[in-house]
Design an enzyme around this catalytic site. Sequence first.
Site, short mmCIF file in Angstrom:
data_model
loop_
_atom_site.label_atom_id
_atom_site.label_comp_id
_atom_site.label_asym_id
_atom_site.label_seq_id
_atom_site.Cartn_x
_atom_site.Cartn_y
_atom_site.Cartn_z
N ARG A 161 -17.28 10.69 11.86
CA ARG A 161 -16.66 9.38 11.17
C ARG A 161 -15.63 8.70 12.71
O ARG A 161 -15.72 7.74 12.97
CB ARG A 161 -15.05 10.10 10.58
CG ARG A 161 -15.49 10.58 9.18
CD ARG A 161 -13.84 10.83 8.86
NE ARG A 161 -13.09 9.99 7.86
CZ ARG A 161 -12.70 9.20 7.73
NH1 ARG A 161 -13.83 8.78 7.09
NH2 ARG A 161 -11.72 8.09 7.93
N ARG A 216 -6.08 -2.63 -2.41
CA ARG A 216 -4.75 -1.98 -2.90
C ARG A 216 -3.62 -2.37 -1.30
O ARG A 216 -4.43 -2.30 -0.20
CB ARG A 216 -4.39 0.05 -2.50
CG ARG A 216 -5.37 0.68 -2.15
CD ARG A 216 -5.47 2.18 -2.14
NE ARG A 216 -5.62 2.39 -1.37
CZ ARG A 216 -7.22 3.51 -1.61
NH1 ARG A 216 -7.76 3.29 -2.72
NH2 ARG A 216 -8.39 4.14 -0.97
N ILE A 217 -2.71 -2.08 -0.92
CA ILE A 217 -2.03 -2.33 0.16
C ILE A 217 -1.41 -1.03 1.09
O ILE A 217 -1.32 -1.45 2.52
CB ILE A 217 -0.93 -3.35 -0.32
CG1 ILE A 217 0.11 -3.18 -1.17
CG2 ILE A 217 -1.53 -5.10 -0.23
CD1 ILE A 217 1.63 -4.49 -1.27
N ASP A 241 -10.14 -1.80 6.91
CA ASP A 241 -10.93 -0.44 6.23
C ASP A 241 -12.30 0.05 6.07
O ASP A 241 -13.21 -0.75 6.09
CB ASP A 241 -10.14 -0.07 5.23
CG ASP A 241 -10.41 1.16 4.02
OD1 ASP A 241 -10.55 1.93 5.10
OD2 ASP A 241 -10.29 1.81 3.10
N ASN A 269 -2.01 8.73 7.75
CA ASN A 269 -3.17 8.76 8.63
C ASN A 269 -2.73 10.54 9.27
O ASN A 269 -3.92 10.43 9.65
CB ASN A 269 -3.18 8.02 10.11
CG ASN A 269 -4.35 6.39 8.93
OD1 ASN A 269 -4.39 5.41 9.45
ND2 ASN A 269 -4.73 7.01 7.51
C1 FPP Z 1 -9.66 3.24 8.50
O1 FPP Z 1 -10.70 3.36 7.99
C2 FPP Z 1 -9.55 2.48 9.41
C3 FPP Z 1 -8.62 3.41 10.49
C4 FPP Z 1 -7.49 4.70 9.95
C5 FPP Z 1 -8.42 3.61 12.26
C6 FPP Z 1 -8.23 1.56 11.85
C7 FPP Z 1 -8.46 1.94 13.31
C8 FPP Z 1 -9.75 1.07 14.59
C9 FPP Z 1 -10.49 0.01 13.49
C10 FPP Z 1 -10.11 1.41 15.59
C11 FPP Z 1 -8.83 0.67 16.02
C12 FPP Z 1 -8.29 -0.25 16.55
C13 FPP Z 1 -7.91 -0.23 17.50
C14 FPP Z 1 -7.38 -1.88 17.93
C15 FPP Z 1 -8.33 0.49 19.15
P1 FPP Z 1 -11.60 4.73 7.39
O2 FPP Z 1 -11.40 5.87 8.29
O3 FPP Z 1 -9.99 4.93 5.59
O4 FPP Z 1 -12.56 4.57 6.41
P2 FPP Z 1 -13.17 5.21 5.44
O5 FPP Z 1 -12.12 4.20 4.27
O6 FPP Z 1 -14.76 4.74 4.60
O7 FPP Z 1 -12.47 6.79 5.60
#
Ligand code: FPP
Length: 255
Positions: A46, A207-208, A33, A81
């Site tokens: 983002r 949180r999970i 995250d 998501n």
């Molecule tokens: C949460 O951060 C992250 C995600 C929803 C996407 C996770 C993806 C990656 C780390 C990259 C891709 C992975 C692979 C395996 C290629 P957020 O966007 O919710 O961050 P925020 O809470 O700061 O908005």
Amino acid sequence: MARSLQETHMAGLPQPQVELIPGCPRHVAIIMDGNGRWATQRGRPRLYGHHAGARRVREIVESCPEFGVDYLTIFAFSTENWKRTQVEVAGLMNLFRRYIIKETRALVESGVRVRFIGDRLRLDKKLTAMMSDLEVATQQNSRVNLTIAINYGGRDEVARATRRLAQDVAEGKLSPDAVDEETLPRYLDTHVLPDPDLVIRTSGEARISNFLLWQSAYSEYEFIDTLWPDFTREEFQLLCESFGCRDRRYGGVKA
Ligand code: FPP
């Protein structure tokens, strides 16, 4: 300095001298995250953060066999998501495709077995074909097991598992009396994986978020402030070392 897995395998050289972490968790699951905030802090969109997050994955995967982590499961895209903007969702799907294209060779050659969990039905057919190809290409590997959760939700997984289980009951393949804590997990996406010993969530949220709900019943948790693109091998090492000091009683008392 330790070489990357890829360099080691490609050169056919002996394994680097590594000292496994005493009491290292066998299975670590990570909620990656903070990509969005990391990008916003830099005045960037983002998706810039997601790309930085994807680059971070390799370093963490490579460190697993050096520390003694046999299984790494990472949460890349949740069933929730899809609520994000179309631009972000499309960008993430594109990133997953790019990741597979860019990393396949290194993953195959460095002994990483890749699996995907989550409901593939809602995903683009081209992406699911690439996911299946990567699973097949790495299925002989056993140095470290990387599981990537895409369109994954713990509740959705349990619901899908229950549907399949109910079908087996309806067809007389399974007796209702045989449904217990041993039977149900055989229907989960994770049926070939051990339960996670340690679940890490970056970015300060405690949180999970629907991740591995059934499997993490007795996992240890680490909620850390670091944003995922800043998470380093050194911090990962510290968390694995600290896990070795934990007293896991599984509801019992200390012997
Ligand atoms: C949460 O951060 C992250 C995600 C929803 C996407 C996770 C993806 C990656 C780390 C990259 C891709 C992975 C692979 C395996 C290629 P957020 O966007 O919710 O961050 P925020 O809470 O700061 O908005």
